[in-house]
Design an enzyme around this catalytic site. Structure first.
Site, PDB file in Angstrom:
ATOM      1  N   LYS A 173       0.896  -1.178   0.000  1.00  0.00           N
ATOM      2  CA  LYS A 173       0.000   0.000   0.000  1.00  0.00           C
ATOM      3  C   LYS A 173       0.921   1.211   0.000  1.00  0.00           C
ATOM      4  O   LYS A 173       1.440   1.619   1.031  1.00  0.00           O
ATOM      5  CB  LYS A 173      -0.870  -0.028   1.259  1.00  0.00           C
ATOM      6  CG  LYS A 173      -2.211   0.690   1.121  1.00  0.00           C
ATOM      7  CD  LYS A 173      -2.146   2.128   0.672  1.00  0.00           C
ATOM      8  CE  LYS A 173      -1.840   3.089   1.797  1.00  0.00           C
ATOM      9  NZ  LYS A 173      -1.620   4.476   1.314  1.00  0.00           N
ATOM     10  N   GLU A 248       9.784   1.621  10.794  1.00  0.00           N
ATOM     11  CA  GLU A 248      10.781   2.621  10.384  1.00  0.00           C
ATOM     12  C   GLU A 248      10.091   3.966  10.491  1.00  0.00           C
ATOM     13  O   GLU A 248       9.314   4.343   9.625  1.00  0.00           O
ATOM     14  CB  GLU A 248      11.214   2.368   8.933  1.00  0.00           C
ATOM     15  CG  GLU A 248      11.853   1.026   8.697  1.00  0.00           C
ATOM     16  CD  GLU A 248      13.324   0.997   9.071  1.00  0.00           C
ATOM     17  OE1 GLU A 248      13.829   1.996   9.633  1.00  0.00           O
ATOM     18  OE2 GLU A 248      13.960  -0.028   8.817  1.00  0.00           O
ATOM     19  N   GLU A 380      10.136  16.663  14.851  1.00  0.00           N
ATOM     20  CA  GLU A 380      10.468  16.452  13.436  1.00  0.00           C
ATOM     21  C   GLU A 380       9.643  17.414  12.589  1.00  0.00           C
ATOM     22  O   GLU A 380       8.419  17.337  12.571  1.00  0.00           O
ATOM     23  CB  GLU A 380      10.153  15.004  13.049  1.00  0.00           C
ATOM     24  CG  GLU A 380      10.580  14.680  11.641  1.00  0.00           C
ATOM     25  CD  GLU A 380      10.239  13.248  11.230  1.00  0.00           C
ATOM     26  OE1 GLU A 380       9.101  12.814  11.489  1.00  0.00           O
ATOM     27  OE2 GLU A 380      11.105  12.591  10.643  1.00  0.00           O
TER      28      GLU A 380
HETATM   29  P1  NAD Z   1       2.304   8.484   7.345  1.00  0.00           P
HETATM   30  O1  NAD Z   1       2.558   7.825   8.613  1.00  0.00           O
HETATM   31  O2  NAD Z   1       1.211   9.460   7.243  1.00  0.00           O
HETATM   32  O3  NAD Z   1       2.019   7.417   6.166  1.00  0.00           O
HETATM   33  C1  NAD Z   1       2.868   6.325   5.864  1.00  0.00           C
HETATM   34  C2  NAD Z   1       2.050   5.263   5.149  1.00  0.00           C
HETATM   35  O4  NAD Z   1       1.080   4.736   6.052  1.00  0.00           O
HETATM   36  C3  NAD Z   1       1.259   5.777   3.946  1.00  0.00           C
HETATM   37  O5  NAD Z   1       1.190   4.764   2.962  1.00  0.00           O
HETATM   38  C4  NAD Z   1      -0.113   6.009   4.536  1.00  0.00           C
HETATM   39  O6  NAD Z   1      -1.156   5.954   3.570  1.00  0.00           O
HETATM   40  C5  NAD Z   1      -0.226   4.855   5.497  1.00  0.00           C
HETATM   41  N1  NAD Z   1      -1.191   5.067   6.577  1.00  0.00           N
HETATM   42  C6  NAD Z   1      -1.702   6.227   7.061  1.00  0.00           C
HETATM   43  N2  NAD Z   1      -2.605   5.989   8.032  1.00  0.00           N
HETATM   44  C7  NAD Z   1      -2.664   4.650   8.190  1.00  0.00           C
HETATM   45  C8  NAD Z   1      -3.396   3.786   9.045  1.00  0.00           C
HETATM   46  N3  NAD Z   1      -4.271   4.253   9.936  1.00  0.00           N
HETATM   47  N4  NAD Z   1      -3.184   2.451   8.944  1.00  0.00           N
HETATM   48  C9  NAD Z   1      -2.294   1.966   8.058  1.00  0.00           C
HETATM   49  N5  NAD Z   1      -1.588   2.747   7.199  1.00  0.00           N
HETATM   50  C10 NAD Z   1      -1.762   4.065   7.266  1.00  0.00           C
HETATM   51  O7  NAD Z   1       3.697   9.111   6.968  1.00  0.00           O
HETATM   52  P2  NAD Z   1       4.024  10.091   5.796  1.00  0.00           P
HETATM   53  O8  NAD Z   1       3.474  11.430   6.132  1.00  0.00           O
HETATM   54  O9  NAD Z   1       3.632   9.469   4.514  1.00  0.00           O
HETATM   55  O10 NAD Z   1       5.628  10.121   5.882  1.00  0.00           O
HETATM   56  C11 NAD Z   1       6.299  10.986   6.718  1.00  0.00           C
HETATM   57  C12 NAD Z   1       6.791  10.299   7.947  1.00  0.00           C
HETATM   58  O11 NAD Z   1       7.464   9.089   7.618  1.00  0.00           O
HETATM   59  C13 NAD Z   1       7.829  11.099   8.710  1.00  0.00           C
HETATM   60  O12 NAD Z   1       7.583  11.028  10.093  1.00  0.00           O
HETATM   61  C14 NAD Z   1       9.149  10.419   8.372  1.00  0.00           C
HETATM   62  O13 NAD Z   1      10.161  10.622   9.274  1.00  0.00           O
HETATM   63  C15 NAD Z   1       8.727   9.018   8.264  1.00  0.00           C
HETATM   64  N6  NAD Z   1       9.666   8.255   7.434  1.00  0.00           N
HETATM   65  C16 NAD Z   1      10.493   7.355   8.064  1.00  0.00           C
HETATM   66  C17 NAD Z   1      11.427   6.652   7.326  1.00  0.00           C
HETATM   67  C18 NAD Z   1      12.331   5.666   7.988  1.00  0.00           C
HETATM   68  O14 NAD Z   1      12.858   4.821   7.305  1.00  0.00           O
HETATM   69  N7  NAD Z   1      12.550   5.703   9.274  1.00  0.00           N
HETATM   70  C19 NAD Z   1      11.521   6.846   5.961  1.00  0.00           C
HETATM   71  C20 NAD Z   1      10.664   7.769   5.358  1.00  0.00           C
HETATM   72  C21 NAD Z   1       9.725   8.459   6.124  1.00  0.00           C
END
Ligand code: NAD
Length: 478
Positions: A173, A248, A380
């Site tokens: 997803k 992650e 962050e």
């Molecule tokens: P997010 O948590 O909003 O979304 C990540 C993924 O999860 C997306 O595919 C989203 O559609 C999905 N998602 C959202 N709500 C969900 C739910 N209730 N159940 C299951 N899946 C759900 O994050 P984002 O805004 O897309 O990315 C930014 C964040 O990701 C930042 O905090 C960043 O630091 C982190 N990030 C971490 C790494 C790492 O490797 N540590 C890498 C990239 C980004």
């Protein structure tokens, strides 16, 4: 792309109700494509297809053949490199040269994990006389992958390719804000010979398709990359069926510059580790800690770089492109406004900004000196905002570096060998770079966090192992 973006059981299709999600170009704010709005029903279909493919096909394919398919996949990504990089650039708003590196990295994951598929093995264990004990290393079965929008191609490489190499079938997803590169790579995986049903992709919103995948009872492992808040929801959903997960999450990674550091080498790296992908990098070096005697010198040299930064449309390959969405740009601007209202000293703001007003641009900004208690020192931002704070000695540097809830990456700049090692041991982080910094790089290097940055490791051989589990077989033969 016309909204037919669900790839299930080897075929492209639309959501059952035909609903779509607009795809917006962050450089212009204009909609240029659409994604299918997959929901629980489509996740059910995808998981069922992955299960069938695991039971009937993929588990019978030898590791060497799995590896060859993935290696071919990587070659095809290289063949179509320019096309996919341009998609990534437009979709994420990522400067073209950075998008090109990401596509190279995706291909490199195929090469690395393709080559490793037949080198992953279990062990025999010493036990009592009359026994032979095996620790078999097995795939989980069906793995679910929740991927964010900031590095779609790279994240796909490091989690999905590793899982396939380990022998699992997958349901992905991707992030709803950007995932066109992933969709483009799916066709190449099929061209490389991946059997139908082994790789399934369901586009959709996180709280619909994402939540359905995280809470699915027939998924055997979840790989989640995203924000800590969503990570908590995903863990709760997975826990209902006792499904193990890799988290992650985010970071507030420090770069620590001691007075004996080689500043000429450090400065471009310090700058690059923040502005890369407009600061929307989990491992961005977003805090600079500088020994007091060289604080002004470092801030002034970094300020010059900030002021010379070109901000503009991603396809023009500027230093910094737009943020991913209007919402994300507003969030980052709110951090900056709060900082300005509290009269936090602004050391520098990026000078030139081009690009239409409808694009989601935020000019990079450096604040210095910043108190460790200020929110910019521990939250962050996920945007191009850098803070610098002075420290007195090694103990003080360590205390500041470890003072956030996060622990993803840390950078240490010093010529003193003893200090390099002392700091490396004491820093609370999943990766420590000494006299270098590797935001996002290094396919070979295990990556992941401690504390609120998550747990589990992806990348490198450790990442491959994390998509397997051990089964102990004890044979009593007398
Ligand atoms: P997010 O948590 O909003 O979304 C990540 C993924 O999860 C997306 O595919 C989203 O559609 C999905 N998602 C959202 N709500 C969900 C739910 N209730 N159940 C299951 N899946 C759900 O994050 P984002 O805004 O897309 O990315 C930014 C964040 O990701 C930042 O905090 C960043 O630091 C982190 N990030 C971490 C790494 C790492 O490797 N540590 C890498 C990239 C980004």
């Amino acid at each position: 792309m016309d909204g037919t973006t669900l790839f299930i059981d080897g075929r492209w299709r639309s959501a059952a109700d035909g609903e779509t999600i607009p795809v917006v170009d962050p450089s212009t704010g204009e909609t240029f494509s659409a994604l299918s709005r997959g929901r629980a029903a489509e996740i059910d279909d995808a998981v069922a297809a992955a299960r069938r493919a695991y039971d009937t096909v993929w588990r019978r394919v030898s590791p060497v053949e799995r590896g060859r398919i993935l290696a071919r996949f990587g070659e095809l990504i290289q063949r179509d490199h320019e096309r996919i990089a341009e998609l990534e650039c437009r979709d994420v708003g990522k400067p073209l040269a950075q998008a090109q590196k990401d596509i190279t990295a995706a291909s490199r994951y195929c090469e690395f994990y393709g080559g490793a598929a037949d080198k992953l093995h279990g062990e025999t264990l010493p036990y009592e006389a009359g026994y032979t004990v095996l620790a078999l290393r097995e795939p989980f079965g069906v793995t679910g992958h929740l991927i964010p929008w900031n590095y779609p191609a790279q994240m796909f490489g490091r989690s999905v390719i590793a899982s396939l190499a380990a022998g699992n079938t997958v349901v992905v997803k991707p992030g709803e804000d950007a995932c066109l590169s992933i969709l483009a790579m799916v066709d190449l995986a099929m061209e490389a010979g991946l059997p139908e049903g082994v790789l399934n992709v369901v586009t959709g919103f996180g709280n619909e398709a994402g939540a359905a995948l995280a809470g699915h009872r027939d998924v055997n492992h979840i790989s989640f990359t995203g924000s800590p808040a969503t990570g908590t929801l995903v863990q709760q959903a997975a826990a209902v069926h006792n499904v193990p997960a890799t988290m992650e999450l985010g970071g507030k990674s420090p770069q620590i510059i001691f007075a004996d550091a080689d500043l000429e080498a450090a400065l471009p790296v310090l700058y690059g580790a923040l502005v890369q992908n407009a600061g929307q990098t989990c491992s961005a070096g977003s805090r600079i800690l500088v020994q007091r005697s060289r604080f002004d010198e470092v801030v002034s040299a970094l300020s010059a770089r900030f002021e010379a930064t070109r901000v503009g449309p991603a396809m023009e390959d500027p230093d910094v492109g737009p943020l991913i969405s209007a919402r994300q740009a507003e969030r980052v601007k709110a951090f900056i406004e709060r900082a300005e209202q509290s009269e936090l000293p602004v050391a520098a703001v990026a000078g030139t900004a081009t690009g239409p007003e409808s694009g989601f641009y935020v000019r990079p900004q450096l604040f210095a000196p910043v108190d460790p208690a200020n929110e910019l020192s521990h939250q962050e931002v996920f945007g191009p905002v850098l803070v610098a704070t002075p420290f007195d000695d090694e103990a003080h540097a360590l205390q500041l570096a470890n003072a956030t809830d996060y622990g993803l990456v840390a950078g240490v700049w010093t010529a003193d060998g003893g200090r390099q090692l002392r700091m490396s041991h004491a820093l609370e982080a999943g990766q420590v770079f000494v006299n270098c910094y590797g935001a996002g790089g290094g396919v070979e290097l295990p990556f992941g966090g401690v504390k609120r940055s998550g747990y589990g490791r992806e990348k490198g051989m450790e990442g491959l192992k994390s998509f397997t589990r051990i089964k102990t077989v004890a044979v009593h033969h007398g």
